[in-house]
Design an enzyme around this catalytic site. Structure first.
Site, mmCIF file in Angstrom:
data_model
loop_
_atom_site.group_PDB
_atom_site.id
_atom_site.type_symbol
_atom_site.label_atom_id
_atom_site.label_comp_id
_atom_site.label_asym_id
_atom_site.label_seq_id
_atom_site.Cartn_x
_atom_site.Cartn_y
_atom_site.Cartn_z
ATOM 1 N N VAL A 289 0.830 -1.207 0.000
ATOM 2 C CA VAL A 289 0.000 0.000 0.000
ATOM 3 C C VAL A 289 0.866 1.259 0.000
ATOM 4 C CG1 VAL A 289 -1.745 1.290 1.312
ATOM 5 C CG2 VAL A 289 -1.861 -1.214 1.203
ATOM 6 N N GLU A 290 1.939 1.243 0.775
ATOM 7 C CA GLU A 290 2.773 2.437 0.957
ATOM 8 C C GLU A 290 3.577 2.788 -0.299
ATOM 9 O OE1 GLU A 290 3.275 4.759 3.088
ATOM 10 O OE2 GLU A 290 2.029 4.125 4.752
ATOM 11 N N SER A 291 4.270 1.800 -0.839
ATOM 12 C CA SER A 291 5.272 2.085 -1.880
ATOM 13 C C SER A 291 5.187 1.162 -3.085
ATOM 14 C CB SER A 291 6.677 1.961 -1.272
ATOM 15 O OG SER A 291 6.902 0.614 -0.859
ATOM 16 N N TYR B 78 -7.104 3.899 3.921
ATOM 17 C CA TYR B 78 -5.803 3.253 4.140
ATOM 18 C C TYR B 78 -5.952 1.837 4.699
ATOM 19 C CZ TYR B 78 -0.878 3.102 5.692
ATOM 20 O OH TYR B 78 0.441 2.783 5.890
#
Length: 237
Positions: free
Chosen positions: A55-57, A160
């Site tokens: 999800v982040e990167s 998120y």
């Protein structure tokens, strides 16, 4: 803690509509996933946290956001420094696979200790602990519940946790999303080696019998093609 099922379903649909993206991200994860899973197991943390870099990167250690968040775990400079990730001209530990994973899990554990709930910890990881604490206090003052689903959160933070849950569902049942997940062997992908002298990354890759692209994917924290002898950090091979 409750999560809006509509938001989780929307996240699942978003990823399902982009099967090539999902396959490519999981292809990149093969370098890092065993190490992350191993560290999470040692700490007894929820295993879905291993998917947070998805999800982040997108499991890209070179990812850099508009807010200057960097690395697999997307640390902004200040939080990186707080969690012992030095950043200088030659080396950015926010992109170091081992150091940033340790820092991210330390940070997540600290957030869980603060909020007593993994969904709130994840919200704080995305939005900041002070902002989440203020949102909780605003709800308390109105006599409202203070779980993740009840707080007033920015749109990005609201989606998120559902997005992480959606990725978990895809991993558990890729066929139902028509996504082909590449095989990620349950084996340690890398180790660290000490080096005594100045070395070019290309030369180190040759000595390790690795393609330079793969070598850089395992050593993304170095900003230059040549690592000076004064740098004490080992190389990952």
């Amino acid at each position: 803690a409750r999560i809006d099922t509509r938001e989780a379903s929307e996240s699942e649909a978003w990823y399902a509509a982009r099967p090539e993206l999902v396959t490519n991200i999981f292809g990149r994860s093969r370098y890092y996933l065993f190490h992350i899973v191993d560290e999470i197991e040692k700490r007894g943390m929820p295993m879905e946290l291993a998917l947070l870099p998805f999800v982040e990167s997108g499991f890209n250690p070179f990812a850099l956001s508009s807010a200057q968040a960097s690395g697999l775990w997307q640390f902004i400079p200040g939080t990186g420094t707080k969690y012992k990730l030095p950043q200088n001209e030659a080396y950015d530990a926010r992109r170091d696979i081992i150091a940033s994973t340790t820092a991210a899990l330390d940070y997540l554990q600290a957030l869980h200790a603060q909020f007593g709930d993994w969904h709130l910890a994840l919200a704080a990881y995305n939005w900041g602990e002070n902002q989440v604490a203020r949102a909780i206090e605003r709800n308390r003052a109105k006599g409202l519940p203070v779980d993740f689903a009840s707080l007033q959160l920015p749109a990005e933070t609201r989606i998120y946790v559902p997005r992480l849950i959606a990725v978990k569902q895809i991993v558990l049942s890729p066929a139902s999303f028509r996504v082909a997940l590449p095989a990620v062997p349950n084996l340690r992908y890398f180790t660290t080696v000490a080096r005594a002298a100045k070395v070019a990354l290309s030369q180190a890759a040759r000595l390790a019998e690795m393609k330079i692209e793969e070598f850089k994917a395992l050593n993304p924290a170095y900003n230059y093609e040549v690592v000076n002898a004064s740098a004490t950090l080992p190389l990952v091979v």
